[in-house]
Design an enzyme around this catalytic site. Structure first.
Site, PDB file in Angstrom:
ATOM      1  CG  HIS A  11    -103.808 -15.365  22.471  1.00  0.00           C
ATOM      2  ND1 HIS A  11    -102.748 -15.051  21.646  1.00  0.00           N
ATOM      3  CD2 HIS A  11    -104.794 -15.850  21.673  1.00  0.00           C
ATOM      4  CE1 HIS A  11    -103.072 -15.362  20.401  1.00  0.00           C
ATOM      5  NE2 HIS A  11    -104.294 -15.854  20.388  1.00  0.00           N
ATOM      6  CD  GLU A  33    -104.284 -16.767  11.203  1.00  0.00           C
ATOM      7  OE1 GLU A  33    -104.584 -16.015  12.133  1.00  0.00           O
ATOM      8  OE2 GLU A  33    -104.151 -18.000  11.345  1.00  0.00           O
ATOM      9  CG  ASP A  70    -101.979 -13.869  13.767  1.00  0.00           C
ATOM     10  OD1 ASP A  70    -101.071 -13.335  14.424  1.00  0.00           O
ATOM     11  OD2 ASP A  70    -102.574 -14.898  14.133  1.00  0.00           O
ATOM     12  CB  CYS A  85    -112.997 -15.333  13.272  1.00  0.00           C
ATOM     13  SG  CYS A  85    -111.375 -15.861  12.702  1.00  0.00           S
TER      14      CYS A  85
HETATM   15  C1  PEP Z   1    -106.578 -13.860  14.235  1.00  0.00           C
HETATM   16  O1  PEP Z   1    -105.377 -13.927  14.029  1.00  0.00           O
HETATM   17  O2  PEP Z   1    -107.277 -12.894  13.889  1.00  0.00           O
HETATM   18  C2  PEP Z   1    -107.270 -14.947  14.943  1.00  0.00           C
HETATM   19  C3  PEP Z   1    -108.569 -14.956  15.047  1.00  0.00           C
HETATM   20  O3  PEP Z   1    -106.515 -15.928  15.504  1.00  0.00           O
HETATM   21  P1  PEP Z   1    -105.693 -15.795  16.870  1.00  0.00           P
HETATM   22  O4  PEP Z   1    -106.104 -14.501  17.520  1.00  0.00           O
HETATM   23  O5  PEP Z   1    -106.038 -16.977  17.697  1.00  0.00           O
HETATM   24  O6  PEP Z   1    -104.283 -15.798  16.421  1.00  0.00           O
HETATM   25 MG    MG Z   2    -104.376 -15.818  14.230  1.00  0.00          MG
END
Ligand code: PEP
Ligand code: MG
Length: 757
Positions: free
Chosen positions: A365, A606, A630, A677
């Site tokens: 993150h 995901e 994920d 995304c």
């Molecule tokens: C993902 O897992 O691709 C996603 C967009 O969610 P995050 O990165 O917040 O887990």
């Molecule tokens: Mg995710």
């Protein structure tokens, strides 16, 4: 043996440099195994030799002088086979090589094990004995375990140039022609000054740092001790009533320890040797912890923990002083073992130019945050010599993952040129901002922005995004000390929905757990990514879920541009339950007389099980959004934050591409739109493949948007489909990436996938 092993490992971890670690190993291993000799050889890659670096039992003068050619002697046999060699009569072995200066002719028993880090042999650990017999199995496994512990310390020393310095006797400078390699975190090139940040109050991880102003450092230390002394006195008097006398005596003991002729005095002596207060404190405390821990009396041995706690307290205050005083340089590149989102937020945004983290990968993150802020980042640079680079010039290449510490003039010039070209490219791409994202044959691919920070909304608006494709609601939850109320959430969501109106905004329900903890909602789990995370938590806490979806729906009143997205759906039942609560919130709001509209509802795909259930999920929702971050982690069984396996983490792996493709096909069969995304959507090479699959939209950090738009505008759907079918024939991610990158070079846009133009 286990206890001995634990102690050796602890001592090695506490050694402040490789020399000391090696000395500990040869001494302790010789003693523990009752052998006559223990030695460590390091591999000198440049000279192609194995060099004797530490020994107990052989002539100490031979250290540094015994050098075996890469194919000479039993040492090289161990290294080349990369497995243990266990002999009862070594001098009779054809590979035995005799050095008279070692005095080793009397040793017959020989056991050598390789020291291996990430498949590379860094050296050899050897024990020898006068007995003419092979070593038993327990000795062999013991030595293998020790070697594996030594490997990490040696890899670190190798990367920092320490090994080279030791084996070649060169000076202290870091080799500035070779980059350290990490992983691409956020695109771009950053040049500036390294500012090393350390995790708060973790005594064991504090490195040495050499200082000029000893008196100032002593002052910092004394002030921290004084504060701790006051804290303890206050605590002790508050507890007078409730504590038994012997426990109260402990507080007095603490106060005494802090005195000038105990821990305090020793730390000051260590500072006078040139170390900073935190490093000096670490040395003193860990030395004392060791002495206490080795005591036979269990009561005294437990006091080791108290001393450690005391050290932690003092350290916390030293760090607070350091932080307050800190004046960030104009071109700050944050460097650390682990950079947290809060450290990132601390640096004034106009000064923050780049991030280099020893841990994590491109989908951690912090990397996502760096990308949102448009700051180049290198992640997983695990061999970073953190203790020796503070204040040095540094270059971080967020495309290749390379980091140059104190770069040579040639490297600096080269990167200056690349940075100039990069700026030109960005300006050129900016002209695309108001152009539609349509392919040459007129297929519109909708481009959305990912966000989660209010400060991030303006860049998203300015980037030409058609809306928000993913708003990570956990960020506003993470920066508070408690759950935000319905009203607080309403205000945040309303601002975003208003800012983008009439364009759509996709708000994702809370996705905490995994690597996104909430300080006020602690979750202790062995496997957090496979645990209580995302929708699993909110379904177990309808009060949190209902408040959130109520706030979302209220925020959309009169605007009606809200999409709700559910994270981590792994079964149909979870979707059914979520819909039940969303309907309930909707009914409640209607009953309260509010003019709410039912938002469009989507699920994140995901988790691999969702891919296989895609048809059943698709029938129940309005859209899919594929979370490739994920999905990649769960399909490949690779933790997205673990630098040790980060090389295995690649969304272009054929298995991941197949899963995405299946999901897209399922969405098409069920007539719902599908978006991607995850971070992959903002990677120009990967975007080519996704377009070929027929995704309807891509959602990414605002800083990647124009790059991807360029790709879309310069390709036809037909060509993207052709490229996809070629890619789907390929068997590994590396081949796929090389193939796609070469397409960019051919079309004159290599600058999209590497530094420069
Ligand atoms: C993902 O897992 O691709 C996603 C967009 O969610 P995050 O990165 O917040 O887990
Ligand atoms: Mg995710």
């Amino acid at each position: 043996m286990l206890e001995v092993l634990r102690r050796i490992v602890e001592e090695v971890n506490n050694a402040s440099n490789l020399d000391k670690a090696l000395a500990v190993i040869v001494h302790r291993v010789k003693e523990a195994m009752s052998v006559d000799v223990c030695s460590v050889y390091l591999t000198d890659e440049i000279q192609q030799q194995h060099v004797l670096m530490a020994t107990e039992g052989l002539n100490p003068e031979s250290v540094g002088n015994i050098r075996l050619a890469i194919d000479e002697g039993l040492v090289s046999l161990v290294a080349s086979r990369a497995e243990p060699v266990n002999l009862g009569n070594a001098p009779e072995h054809p590979r035995y090589y005799y050095f008279p200066e070692t005095g080793e002719e009397k040793f017959n028993g020989f056991l050598g094990v390789p020291i291996i880090h990430h498949r590379q042999v860094l050296g050899v650990l050897i024990v020898q004995s006068t007995r003419s017999e092979k070593f038993d199995e327990e000795s062999e496994t013991f030595l293998i375990t020790i070697a594996s512990q030594l490997a990490g310390a040696m890899a670190h020393a190798a990367a920092s140039g320490e090994i080279e310095r030791i084996v070649q006797g060169t000076d202290d400078s870091i080799d500035n022609s070779k980059p350290l390699s990490g992983l691409p975190g956020a695109p771009g090139v950053a040049m500036g000054t390294a500012v090393v940040v350390y995790p708060m109050a973790n005594l064991k991880s504090i490195p040495d740092k050499y200082i000029d102003d000893v008196e100032e450092e002593i002052e910092v230390f004394n002030r921290a001790v004084e504060t701790v002394r006051n804290e303890i006195t206050a605590l002790s008097s508050r507890l007078t009533e409730v504590l038994p006398t012997e426990d109260k005596a402990l507080f007095d003991a603490y106060l005494l320890m802090l005195d000038s002729d105990s821990l305090g005095g020793e730390t000051i002596a260590n500072i006078r040797k040139g170390n900073w207060a935190s490093g000096a404190l670490r040395t003193t405390i860990l030395d004392h912890v060791k002495v206490f821990r080795e005591m036979d009396d269990p009561y005294l041995s437990e006091r080791a923990d108290d001393i450690y706690d005391l050290g932690q307290r003092v350290l916390a205050h030293i760090q607070q002083t350091n932080q307050k005083q800190f004046d960030y340089p104009d071109e700050t590149i944050l460097v650390g073992e682990e950079i947290s989102a809060s450290i990132l937020a601390e640096v004034p945004s106009e000064k923050l130019k780049g991030v280099v983290s020893a841990r994590g990968s491109s989908t951690s993150h912090v990397a996502i945050l760096a990308r949102a802020l448009g700051i180049p980042a290198v992640m997983g640079a695990k061999d970073l010599p953190v203790s020796r680079i503070d204040g040095r010039p540094i270059i971080a290449d967020g495309y290749s993952g390379n980091v140059f510490v104190s770069p040579s003039r040639t490297v600096r010039e080269e990167y200056k040129k690349l940075a100039r070209e990069e700026a030109e490219l960005s300006t050129e791409l900016l002209t695309l901002r108001d152009q539609p994202a349509v392919t040459k044959d007129n297929v519109h691919i909708h481009l959305f922005a990912n966000t989660g920070l209010l400060s991030d909304v303006t860049p998203s608006l300015n980037s030409g995004a058609e809306g928000i494709g993913l708003y990570r609601t956990e960020f506003p939850f993470m920066i508070r000390q408690r759950f935000p109320s319905e009203e607080e959430q309403y205000k945040i969501y309303r601002q975003v929905l208003e800012a983008f109106h009439p364009r759509p905004v996709t708000l994702r329900t809370l996705d905490v757990g995994g690597d996104k903890p909430l300080s006020y909602f602690p979750i202790e789990e062995d496997n957090p990514f496979l645990g209580w995370r995302g929708i699993r938590i909110t379904l177990d806490h309808p009060e949190i879920f209902l408040v959130q979806v109520r706030a979302m729906m209220r925020a959309s009143i009169g605007l009606n541009n809200l999409n709700i997205l559910l994270p981590m759906i792994s079964t149909v039942a979870e979707l059914v339950d979520s819909k039940f609560f969303i309907n309930r919130a909707y009914e409640e709001l209607l009953e309260e007389g509010l003019d709410v509209q039912m938002p469009r509802l989507g699920v994140m795909i995901e988790v691999p099980s969702a891919v296989y259930q895609a048809d059943n999920l698709a029938r129940r929702v309005d859209f899919f959004s594929i979370g490739t971050n994920d999905l990649t982690q769960y399909l490949l069984a690779v933790d997205r934050n673990n630098a040790n396996v980060a090389e295995l983490y690649d969304s272009l792996q054929p298995a991941v591409l197949q899963a995405i493709y299946q999901t897209v096909e399922s969405a098409k069969r069920n007539n719902i739109p599908v978006s991607v995304c995850g971070e992959m959507a903002g990677d120009p090479a990967a975007a080519l493949v996704l377009i070929g699959m027929g995704v309807d939209s891509l959602s990414m950090s605002a800083s990647s948007l124009t790059r991807v738009k360029w790709v879309i505008r310069n390709i036809s759907m037909k060509r993207a489909e052709e490229l996809l079918s070629e890619v789907l024939q390929m068997e590994d991610a590396l081949t796929i990436r090389q193939f796609l990158n070469s397409r960019f070079e051919v079309s004159g846009m290599g600058g999209l996938v590497r530094a420069g133009k």
